[in-house]
Design a protein around this motif. Structure first.
Motif, PDB file in Angstrom:
ATOM      1  N   LEU A   1       0.839  -1.190   0.000  1.00  0.00           N
ATOM      2  CA  LEU A   1       0.000   0.000   0.000  1.00  0.00           C
ATOM      3  C   LEU A   1       0.880   1.248   0.000  1.00  0.00           C
ATOM      4  O   LEU A   1       2.056   1.201   0.373  1.00  0.00           O
ATOM      5  CB  LEU A   1      -0.893   0.018   1.230  1.00  0.00           C
ATOM      6  CG  LEU A   1      -1.978  -1.064   1.362  1.00  0.00           C
ATOM      7  CD1 LEU A   1      -2.737  -0.872   2.669  1.00  0.00           C
ATOM      8  CD2 LEU A   1      -2.930  -1.022   0.200  1.00  0.00           C
ATOM      9  N   ALA A   2       0.304   2.336  -0.400  1.00  0.00           N
ATOM     10  CA  ALA A   2       1.014   3.610  -0.276  1.00  0.00           C
ATOM     11  C   ALA A   2       1.246   3.894   1.202  1.00  0.00           C
ATOM     12  O   ALA A   2       0.468   3.462   2.063  1.00  0.00           O
ATOM     13  CB  ALA A   2       0.198   4.727  -0.909  1.00  0.00           C
ATOM     14  N   LYS A   3       2.328   4.604   1.499  1.00  0.00           N
ATOM     15  CA  LYS A   3       2.583   4.947   2.895  1.00  0.00           C
ATOM     16  C   LYS A   3       1.406   5.744   3.443  1.00  0.00           C
ATOM     17  O   LYS A   3       0.782   6.533   2.734  1.00  0.00           O
ATOM     18  CB  LYS A   3       3.876   5.760   3.006  1.00  0.00           C
ATOM     19  CG  LYS A   3       5.119   4.967   2.649  1.00  0.00           C
ATOM     20  CD  LYS A   3       6.373   5.818   2.813  1.00  0.00           C
ATOM     21  CE  LYS A   3       7.617   5.016   2.463  1.00  0.00           C
ATOM     22  NZ  LYS A   3       8.858   5.820   2.619  1.00  0.00           N
ATOM     23  N   GLU A   4       1.117   5.518   4.721  1.00  0.00           N
ATOM     24  CA  GLU A   4      -0.079   6.133   5.298  1.00  0.00           C
ATOM     25  C   GLU A   4      -0.033   7.660   5.221  1.00  0.00           C
ATOM     26  O   GLU A   4      -1.051   8.309   4.956  1.00  0.00           O
ATOM     27  CB  GLU A   4      -0.237   5.676   6.753  1.00  0.00           C
ATOM     28  CG  GLU A   4      -1.606   5.969   7.331  1.00  0.00           C
ATOM     29  CD  GLU A   4      -1.874   5.189   8.603  1.00  0.00           C
ATOM     30  OE1 GLU A   4      -2.976   5.363   9.156  1.00  0.00           O
ATOM     31  OE2 GLU A   4      -0.997   4.424   9.049  1.00  0.00           O
ATOM     32  N   LYS A   5       1.142   8.247   5.441  1.00  0.00           N
ATOM     33  CA  LYS A   5       1.264   9.699   5.363  1.00  0.00           C
ATOM     34  C   LYS A   5       0.989  10.191   3.942  1.00  0.00           C
ATOM     35  O   LYS A   5       0.326  11.211   3.734  1.00  0.00           O
ATOM     36  CB  LYS A   5       2.655  10.147   5.822  1.00  0.00           C
ATOM     37  CG  LYS A   5       2.908   9.984   7.314  1.00  0.00           C
ATOM     38  CD  LYS A   5       4.274  10.519   7.688  1.00  0.00           C
ATOM     39  CE  LYS A   5       4.523  10.408   9.192  1.00  0.00           C
ATOM     40  NZ  LYS A   5       5.868  10.922   9.566  1.00  0.00           N
ATOM     41  N   GLU A   6       1.510   9.460   2.960  1.00  0.00           N
ATOM     42  CA  GLU A   6       1.286   9.837   1.566  1.00  0.00           C
ATOM     43  C   GLU A   6      -0.186   9.690   1.189  1.00  0.00           C
ATOM     44  O   GLU A   6      -0.743  10.526   0.467  1.00  0.00           O
ATOM     45  CB  GLU A   6       2.153   8.973   0.645  1.00  0.00           C
ATOM     46  CG  GLU A   6       3.649   9.203   0.817  1.00  0.00           C
ATOM     47  CD  GLU A   6       4.473   8.281  -0.068  1.00  0.00           C
ATOM     48  OE1 GLU A   6       3.861   7.400  -0.734  1.00  0.00           O
ATOM     49  OE2 GLU A   6       5.707   8.420  -0.101  1.00  0.00           O
TER      50      GLU A   6
END
Length: 224
Positions: free
Chosen positions: A197-202
């Protein structure tokens, strides 16, 4: 009669004294004209070169001003931006109402040969606030046929598109598709290129940008 007295003058006109008239060579007018023309050409070339240097170091403002068209400043650029604003309302900077992740039901369908991948992704999406529906293998029409990260599929229309966009913030290189379903659930069909998954911040930053876009910078002042 002096030797310098012209014949037939009878000595009436005599040249006396010790000074004699000097005979000068006639001036070459052609050479003077050519020199003048060469000077004018040199001055013209020098002036043109100076203008070019000024235009280069000033960023070509004169060329840009000459190339603009339409009313006011901006010309064609203003018309292009206006058309883009109609196609993409997000450019005006107004906040867009999007569904919250906890209102989106996601079916995770595995189209790869990696076992347990759908369950792993479903658990991660659930931790990020999404509702989880079915977690199973993808239909035969997609099985081992999805080459990119995956496919997001949902119902057509603005609501369906909004749900896919919100879910799409969690992934990279996914494709959006629509089918004839009536429900509000959406599918994530896992593709061969999926890694994580995409990083949570991103993902959070992408979701914020999606719901509260910044107005597009103007290329110039557009006047009516």
């Amino acid at each position: 009669m002096s030797m310098l007295t012209p014949p037939g003058m009878g000595g009436k006109y005599r040249i006396t004294g010790n000074r004699y008239p000097r005979m000068r060579r006639p001036r070459n007018r052609r050479r003077i004209v050519l020199a003048s023309l060469a000077s004018v050409c040199a001055l013209s070339l020098g002036g043109w070169g100076t203008l070019q240097l000024i235009d280069i170091f000033s960023g070509g403002t004169s060329a840009n001003a000459a190339g603009s068209s339409g009313k006011g400043t901006g010309g064609a650029d203003c018309a292009t931006d206006a058309k883009a604003d109609k196609r993409n309302p997000k450019r005006d900077g107004k906040k867009i109402d999007l569904p919250e992740p906890d209102s989106i039901k996601v079916n995770v369908l595995n189209a790869t040969d990696r076992s347990g991948l759908a369950k792993s992704i479903a658990d991660k999406l659930e931790k990020r606030g999404f509702k989880i529906g079915e977690v199973t293998n993808a239909p035969k029409e997609f099985d081992k046929k999805v080459e990119n990260t995956g496919i997001l599929m949902g119902a057509p229309g603005e609501d369906g598109d909004a749900r896919l966009k919100v879910l799409g913030t969690q992934f990279k290189d996914v494709e959006n598709q629509f089918d004839d379903r009536k429900g509000e659930d959406v599918d994530f069909i896992i593709g061969k290129a999926y890694e994580k998954l995409a990083k949570e911040k991103e993902a959070d930053a992408a979701l914020t940008a999606l719901s509260d876009p910044k107005p597009s910078p103007s290329r110039g002042r557009c006047k009516d």
